[in-house]
Design a protein around this motif. Structure first.
Motif, PDB file in Angstrom:
ATOM      1  N   GLU A   1      -7.841   4.291 -10.543  1.00 45.05           N
ATOM      2  CA  GLU A   1      -6.460   3.807 -10.484  1.00 45.05           C
ATOM      3  C   GLU A   1      -5.983   3.673  -9.044  1.00 45.05           C
ATOM      4  O   GLU A   1      -5.250   2.730  -8.698  1.00 45.05           O
ATOM      5  CB  GLU A   1      -5.559   4.757 -11.256  1.00 45.05           C
ATOM      6  CG  GLU A   1      -5.775   4.731 -12.768  1.00 45.05           C
ATOM      7  CD  GLU A   1      -4.872   5.718 -13.487  1.00 45.05           C
ATOM      8  OE1 GLU A   1      -4.264   6.574 -12.794  1.00 45.05           O
ATOM      9  OE2 GLU A   1      -4.786   5.649 -14.729  1.00 45.05           O
TER      10      GLU A   1
ATOM     11  N   ALA B   1      -7.512   0.593  -7.704  1.00 43.84           N
ATOM     12  CA  ALA B   1      -6.829  -0.576  -8.279  1.00 43.84           C
ATOM     13  C   ALA B   1      -5.463  -0.791  -7.630  1.00 43.84           C
ATOM     14  O   ALA B   1      -5.076  -1.924  -7.322  1.00 43.84           O
ATOM     15  CB  ALA B   1      -6.689  -0.402  -9.795  1.00 43.84           C
ATOM     16  N   ASP B   2      -4.722   0.333  -7.425  1.00 48.25           N
ATOM     17  CA  ASP B   2      -3.426   0.210  -6.761  1.00 48.25           C
ATOM     18  C   ASP B   2      -3.588  -0.300  -5.339  1.00 48.25           C
ATOM     19  O   ASP B   2      -2.782  -1.115  -4.852  1.00 48.25           O
ATOM     20  CB  ASP B   2      -2.708   1.559  -6.762  1.00 48.25           C
ATOM     21  CG  ASP B   2      -2.261   1.973  -8.157  1.00 48.25           C
ATOM     22  OD1 ASP B   2      -2.180   1.094  -9.035  1.00 48.25           O
ATOM     23  OD2 ASP B   2      -2.014   3.189  -8.366  1.00 48.25           O
TER      24      ASP B   2
ATOM     25  N   ALA C   1      -6.102  -2.132  -4.160  1.00 53.37           N
ATOM     26  CA  ALA C   1      -6.457  -3.554  -4.186  1.00 53.37           C
ATOM     27  C   ALA C   1      -5.261  -4.422  -4.551  1.00 53.37           C
ATOM     28  O   ALA C   1      -5.050  -5.507  -3.973  1.00 53.37           O
ATOM     29  CB  ALA C   1      -7.603  -3.774  -5.183  1.00 53.37           C
ATOM     30  N   GLU C   2      -4.459  -3.932  -5.504  1.00 55.11           N
ATOM     31  CA  GLU C   2      -3.275  -4.699  -5.894  1.00 55.11           C
ATOM     32  C   GLU C   2      -2.275  -4.796  -4.748  1.00 55.11           C
ATOM     33  O   GLU C   2      -1.672  -5.855  -4.510  1.00 55.11           O
ATOM     34  CB  GLU C   2      -2.621  -4.051  -7.110  1.00 55.11           C
ATOM     35  CG  GLU C   2      -1.413  -4.807  -7.638  1.00 55.11           C
ATOM     36  CD  GLU C   2      -0.795  -4.125  -8.844  1.00 55.11           C
ATOM     37  OE1 GLU C   2       0.240  -4.620  -9.317  1.00 55.11           O
ATOM     38  OE2 GLU C   2      -1.347  -3.088  -9.294  1.00 55.11           O
TER      39      GLU C   2
ATOM     40  N   LEU D   1      -3.665  -7.188  -2.171  1.00 53.32           N
ATOM     41  CA  LEU D   1      -3.549  -8.555  -2.654  1.00 53.32           C
ATOM     42  C   LEU D   1      -2.096  -9.041  -2.587  1.00 53.32           C
ATOM     43  O   LEU D   1      -1.818 -10.179  -2.189  1.00 53.32           O
ATOM     44  CB  LEU D   1      -4.061  -8.638  -4.093  1.00 53.32           C
ATOM     45  CG  LEU D   1      -3.958 -10.012  -4.776  1.00 53.32           C
ATOM     46  CD1 LEU D   1      -4.774 -11.045  -4.020  1.00 53.32           C
ATOM     47  CD2 LEU D   1      -4.426  -9.927  -6.233  1.00 53.32           C
ATOM     48  N   ALA D   2      -1.175  -8.148  -2.964  1.00 48.60           N
ATOM     49  CA  ALA D   2       0.241  -8.537  -2.911  1.00 48.60           C
ATOM     50  C   ALA D   2       0.682  -8.797  -1.480  1.00 48.60           C
ATOM     51  O   ALA D   2       1.425  -9.751  -1.204  1.00 48.60           O
ATOM     52  CB  ALA D   2       1.103  -7.456  -3.559  1.00 48.60           C
TER      53      ALA D   2
ATOM     54  N   ARG E   1      -0.797 -12.081  -0.420  1.00 52.08           N
ATOM     55  CA  ARG E   1      -0.069 -13.189  -1.034  1.00 52.08           C
ATOM     56  C   ARG E   1       1.298 -13.388  -0.354  1.00 52.08           C
ATOM     57  O   ARG E   1       1.729 -14.513  -0.119  1.00 52.08           O
ATOM     58  CB  ARG E   1       0.109 -12.934  -2.527  1.00 52.08           C
ATOM     59  CG  ARG E   1       0.730 -14.109  -3.261  1.00 52.08           C
ATOM     60  CD  ARG E   1       0.934 -13.806  -4.743  1.00 52.08           C
ATOM     61  NE  ARG E   1      -0.323 -13.670  -5.441  1.00 52.08           N
ATOM     62  CZ  ARG E   1      -0.792 -12.539  -5.965  1.00 52.08           C
ATOM     63  NH1 ARG E   1      -0.080 -11.417  -5.840  1.00 52.08           N
ATOM     64  NH2 ARG E   1      -1.938 -12.498  -6.592  1.00 52.08           N
TER      65      ARG E   1
ATOM     66  N   ALA F   1       4.311  -2.909  -4.736  1.00 53.64           N
ATOM     67  CA  ALA F   1       2.905  -2.531  -4.843  1.00 53.64           C
ATOM     68  C   ALA F   1       2.508  -1.552  -3.750  1.00 53.64           C
ATOM     69  O   ALA F   1       1.755  -0.604  -3.992  1.00 53.64           O
ATOM     70  CB  ALA F   1       2.033  -3.785  -4.781  1.00 53.64           C
TER      71      ALA F   1
ATOM     72  N   THR G   1       0.930   3.273  -3.031  1.00 55.41           N
ATOM     73  CA  THR G   1      -0.206   3.722  -2.236  1.00 55.41           C
ATOM     74  C   THR G   1       0.294   4.469  -1.014  1.00 55.41           C
ATOM     75  O   THR G   1       1.483   4.473  -0.691  1.00 55.41           O
ATOM     76  CB  THR G   1      -1.072   2.524  -1.799  1.00 55.41           C
ATOM     77  OG1 THR G   1      -0.346   1.726  -0.869  1.00 55.41           O
ATOM     78  CG2 THR G   1      -1.456   1.661  -2.993  1.00 55.41           C
TER      79      THR G   1
END
Length: 547
Positions: free
Chosen positions: A23, A26-27, A29-30, A33-34, A37, A97, A101
């Motif tokens: 998790e 994943a957080d 990476a998210e 990515l955010a 972006r 996001a 983290t």
């Protein structure tokens, strides 16, 4: 038979740790990515912003180098609007996001410095209660060092009010006569609308292109239900009250030595169908040659486009008319005209447009990409456009200079180019077939060559008729909102109000504030002082005096 094996506590702990680590990854990476972006969206918005700035600077520096420059700027502004909204949305998503983290820093988009809020806006101070004790040691001996102010722009919904004018009655104890002060002034006889409301109603219909039915719906949502017929009655009464100002603007425009003329279509509701009427505009603009007269625009309405209409509008006028090659102006140029002939000054922008359509490389590429049939792009048309652009570049340098200086500079710089262009047009016409598109564009100029070359001998003449086309822009925008005029009388009212609003804008005057002040004063204004209410003589100080 295989016995079921239950996982031990070590296995459960290992699985839980692996899940937590997954998790976290994943957080992470998210969040990354955010942020990526959001960074990409911010870069796209910045690129669009810079493209728009470059396009505006090029337009201001070099002028409209293409017929579709204005449309390109509109597209860039719309694109920037969408990209800015997307960038803000992605920035907030990246912030959410990154908060999950500990290693990823939230992306912060660089924004241009905001201008301070205007000084004339009222300020409302909301003082946040100060602490009673020190947050560090708990002491109560606090002394004020200063204050930090954070400004937030807020809007108060429009407020409606009813003004009650009370007229007390008195009776005389000696003669028993009844005395009472006179009734207050209204813009419209037996009217109920105040000047500010009436000015807002007229400006939103003819200046902001909002039909009366949409205005009535908005007023009802604000708690003031007014029927469509009631609002329409006030529009007619307001146009009648402003007729003296329209007549003064008409006199001012027709006193000009040079006019810009043009017309555009306007749909008119008829029995069982929609007819096509016409709105004609005549613009007086002496600013290009540093003339002292203020600019103004005069609109007229007609049901058709017969030549008798401009002949009637300009029956008592003679001078230089800058217009397109519409045949209805022909009688104005006749030598037998009683008031003297008008002199035609052809529009070089109209002539260039015919060549531009045959040299539109981008337009042909777009049609080809959509699978549509595209016209041919002719090298001769491209060369003609370059010759036109050289003349327009000279004119941009002469804009705003006195007429005598413009004439001298044109004889020195533009005359040789015009002579070369005429020879070039005649030589290439001989090489083309009679029905060729380029031949038609060339004949359009050569048949009217004295009118096109007249600007060389008169510094008052402009190279294009863009002043009239700018004045007609409000009609083009309005057609998309109100769709049609309800009748011929409606077209005539539109011509009156367009004359007032466009003239106010040409003189850098707020049309709504000016109309409100004029409506409040016009009935009590002496006729010999009526010119004080014209836009170029009006100042906002009169609004406070009227209040």
């Amino acid at each position: 038979m295989v016995a079921a094996v239950s996982p031990g506590s070590d296995d459960v702990a290992a699985l839980r740790a692996a899940l937590i680590a997954a998790e976290a990854r994943a957080d992470l990476a998210e969040a990354e990515l955010a942020c990526a972006r959001a960074s990409a969206s911010a870069d796209q918005a910045q690129i669009a912003h810079l493209k728009l700035q470059i396009a505006k600077l090029q337009r201001n520096r070099f002028g409209p180098h293409a017929e579709r420059t204005r449309r390109l700027l509109d597209q860039l502004e719309l694109q920037l609007e969408e990209l800015e909204a997307s960038a803000s949305e992605d920035e907030l998503a990246a912030e959410v996001a990154a908060a999950r983290t500990t290693t990823v820093t939230a992306f912060t988009r660089a924004r241009p410095s905001r201008k301070p809020f205007p000084e004339h806006l009222p300020r409302e101070r909301v003082v946040i209660p100060a602490p009673c004790a020190c947050s560090t040691c708990g002491g109560h001996r606090l002394s004020k060092l200063g204050e930090d102010i954070t400004e937030t722009l807020e809007v108060i919904p429009r407020q409606w009010k009813v003004i009650q004018h009370v007229r007390e009655k008195f009776s005389c104890r000696d003669c028993e006569a009844i005395s009472q002060p006179p009734a207050p002034f209204h813009v419209v006889p037996r009217g109920w609308a105040g000047p500010n409301f009436l000015a807002m109603l007229l400006f939103e219909k003819f200046g902001a292109h909002q039909p009366l039915n949409r205005q009535a719906e908005r007023y009802a949502r604000e708690g003031v239900p007014l029927s469509l017929s009631t609002l329409a009655d006030q529009v007619g009464a307001g146009a009648a009250a402003l007729m003296p100002i329209f007549r003064r603007i008409e006199q001012h425009v027709l006193a000009a030595e040079r006019l810009h003329g043009d017309d555009t279509t306007v749909p008119v509701l008829a029995r069982g169908k929609t007819d096509t009427g016409r709105l004609w505009v005549y613009v007086r603009d002496d600013q290009p040659f540093a003339g002292p007269a203020p600019p103004a625009a005069l609109f007229h309405y007609s049901r058709d486009r017969r030549g008798e209409h401009p002949q009637t509008h300009l029956a008592a006028w003679s001078g230089i008319l800058q217009a397109d090659a519409y045949g209805g102006y022909g009688e104005l140029y006749a030598a037998r005209r009683p008031t003297g002939p008008a002199f035609e000054a052809a529009c070089w922008a109209h002539a260039r447009r015919k060549f531009f359509e045959l040299a539109d490389v981008e337009g042909a590429a777009r049609k080809k990409a959509r699978g549509e049939k595209s016209g041919l792009v002719y090298p001769l048309a491209l060369e003609a456009i370059q010759r036109f652009d050289a003349l327009f570049a000279i004119e941009r340098e002469l804009n705003g200079r006195p007429a005598a200086d413009r004439q001298i500079a044109r004889q020195e710089q533009s005359a040789p180019l015009v002579t070369e262009l005429e020879s070039w047009l005649r030589d290439n016409r001989e090489k083309l077939s009679r029905g060729h598109d380029l031949t038609k564009a060339i004949n359009y100029m050569l048949r009217r060559w004295p009118s096109f070359a007249r600007f060389l001998d008169d510094g008052r003449i402009c190279l294009s008729n863009n002043a009239a086309e700018r004045a007609l822009r409000c009609v083009a925008l309005g057609r998309k909102a109100w769709l049609f005029c309800g009748s011929d009388r409606g077209g005539q009212r539109a011509a009156i109000l367009y004359s007032l609003i466009v003239t106010a804008r040409m003189n850098n005057v707020d049309p709504q504030a000016w109309l409100a002040d004029v409506l409040a004063r016009i009935a009590q204004q002496p006729s010999r002082q009526l010119d004080d209410l014209l836009p170029w003589n009006w100042s906002p100080v009169s609004v406070a005096m009227a209040a």
